[in-house]
Scaffold this active site. Structure first.
Site, PDB file in Angstrom:
ATOM      1  N   GLY A   1     -39.804  -0.263  23.023  1.00  0.00           N
ATOM      2  CA  GLY A   1     -38.611  -1.019  23.356  1.00  0.00           C
ATOM      3  C   GLY A   1     -38.905  -2.482  23.635  1.00  0.00           C
ATOM      4  O   GLY A   1     -40.033  -2.956  23.459  1.00  0.00           O
TER       5      GLY A   1
ATOM      6  N   HIS B   1     -12.735   6.329  -5.972  1.00  0.00           N
ATOM      7  CA  HIS B   1     -13.478   7.528  -6.368  1.00  0.00           C
ATOM      8  C   HIS B   1     -14.195   7.261  -7.686  1.00  0.00           C
ATOM      9  O   HIS B   1     -13.608   6.671  -8.592  1.00  0.00           O
ATOM     10  CB  HIS B   1     -12.525   8.711  -6.540  1.00  0.00           C
TER      11      HIS B   1
END
Length: 465
Positions: free
Chosen positions: A272, A444
């Site tokens: 981190g 699509h």
């Protein structure tokens, strides 16, 4: 601009340079202080951009290797690591040069050096050339960024131990790499080096990779990394690093307290990041620090009059992310110059650029006392476009308030997740309803029509599953 407000910005990362540009747009006179000619901060120099450049090379290498599955012949597939690193450096140089050009075009004065608050309106600068300056301003924005967390592990100072910055600049691909920390940085580095042939081990103290992220999404990534040979030691911790003549031994302890030693040639500490606060003169200016970060309100005001802070040095509202830093800086600058902007962290997109990718936004679970959220999911295994692309891993999940059906959050795991999350981030930000998402015509075949299908599933009327 003789009557313009003068704003001094300490730090040239995403918060600093975006804040400088926004201030210039609003007519302020801006001085930006950045050490080492490193405009762009961690993100552009040793973080987001170089990491994604290496991930792009790794992704292309994987695609070459998958060619037979598409009916293609690709022989003698290999790589030139030096060339991979050179491409990364070109990408970084282009990005940082672009920031310098943007600042120059907007008349921002850039001072190369380290800035320190002497008072809320006075900044002392030690320039990179060795000179001392004292500048005064109407407002100061602290955008000092963050730095890797250093773990108190015996042997962590050995030469074969690197942080994320060092891991981006290795001269060769390690044969064996152990990564301490299974968060975003650790997983992305594992993805890169495992693809280029390193035997990678991740040691994570928590019970899942990327702690705090959606468990279903992480499960997809976990499976993909394991399939590529990455050893995942969850609920384990490193107790010591021992330097040997030919390699390094890492002492790893599990929940049962049994210890094992793993021989590697490179150790990466990816535990981190923490705020970079040293040398800023916060006490002299009366700037309070809480839990290791500069304390700010929703307008990014600190406890010192006229002093604001933005970016990782503030904790980012819980998210040490470049896009949060940039937005914080815009809010801070606009408030300095008379606006009423305030931070809203409810629709922050969180992205993991592994293969497969993970992206999420908003809240994924109802709070205490709330009714459970409506949930709809659609697997990429049912997507025509995903089948065509050979990208069947993962899913889109959408959650909404059960009463209003307002979209509260979403998570995507799979190909293109970090791009697909944009629609759902906008839905959360605009408080759109499931019906709004479902009513929008989605092209699509595309991966993003999976978002439509997930919304329909949440409404109880799925079509393609």
């Amino acid at each position: 601009m003789s009557g313009a407000k003068h704003i001094i910005i300490i730090g040239g990362g995403p918060a600093g340079y975006v804040g400088a540009i926004r201030a210039a747009q609003l007519g302020a006179r801006v001085t930006l202080i950045e050490r080492g000619h490193s405009l762009g901060g961690t993100c552009l120099n040793v973080g987001c951009i170089p990491t994604k450049a290496l991930l792009a090379s790794a992704s292309l290498l994987r695609k070459f290797r998958q060619a037979p599955a598409f009916g293609l012949k690709a022989e003698n597939i290999g790589y030139d690591w030096a060339a991979v690193q050179q491409r990364k450096e070109r990408v970084v140089k282009k990005a940082t040069a672009g920031v310098a050009m943007l600042l120059r075009k907007r008349g921002v004065e850039v001072v190369s050096g380290a800035g320190r608050l002497a008072s809320p309106t006075t900044v002392q600068v030690s320039t990179d050339e060795g000179n001392a300056l004292e500048l005064t301003a109407d407002f100061v924005l602290i955008a000092a960024g963050s730095e890797p967390v250093q773990l108190p592990i015996p042997g962590a100072d050995h030469p074969r131990v690197v942080d994320s910055t060092g891991a981006l600049a290795l001269n060769e691909v390690p044969k064996n790499m152990l990564i301490i920390g299974g968060g975003v940085i650790g997983c992305e580095m594992a993805d890169i080096y495992a693809t280029f042939g390193a035997k990678v081990t991740i040691v994570e103290v928590m019970a899942q990779l990327i702690p705090g992220e959606d468990a279903d999404a992480v499960k997809v990534l976990h499976g993909a990394l394991a399939k590529r040979g990455v050893d995942l030691l969850l609920e384990h911790r490193v107790t010591a690093i021992v330097e040997k003549r030919q390699d390094t031994e890492v002492c790893v302890q599990g929940r049962d307290m049994a210890e094992r030693r793993i021989a590697v040639d490179t150790v990466l500490i990816a535990a981190g990041r923490q705020a970079s606060l040293a040398g800023l003169g916060l006490d002299a200016a009366g700037v309070a620090v809480e839990r290791g970060f500069i304390a700010v309100d929703r307008q990014l005001r600190t406890t010192a009059p006229g002093v604001y802070a933005a970016g990782d040095c503030t904790g980012g509202g819980g998210w040490l992310l470049a896009h949060v830093a940039a937005r914080q800086a815009e809010v801070a600058i606009e408030h300095m110059l008379g606006g009423d902007a305030a931070m809203d962290y409810s629709a922050v997109p969180r992205c993991v650029y592994t293969h497969p990718e993970i992206a999420s936004v908003g809240s994924l679970a109802a709070g205490p006392g709330e009714r459970p959220y409506l949930t709809g999911a659609f697997p990429f295994s049912a997507s025509g476009k995903a089948s065509c692309a050979g990208a069947l891993e993962g899913f889109v999940k959408v959650v909404a308030d059960p009463g209003t059906r307002v979209v509260k959050g979403a998570v995507i795991a799979g190909a293109g997740a970090t791009e697909l999350i944009a629609e759902l981030s906008l839905a959360v930000s605009l408080k759109a309803r499931l019906e709004d998402v479902a009513a929008a015509i989605h092209a699509h075949p595309t991966l993003h029509e999976s978002t439509l299908e997930a919304a329909l599933a949440a409404l109880g009327r799925p079509v393609h599953q």
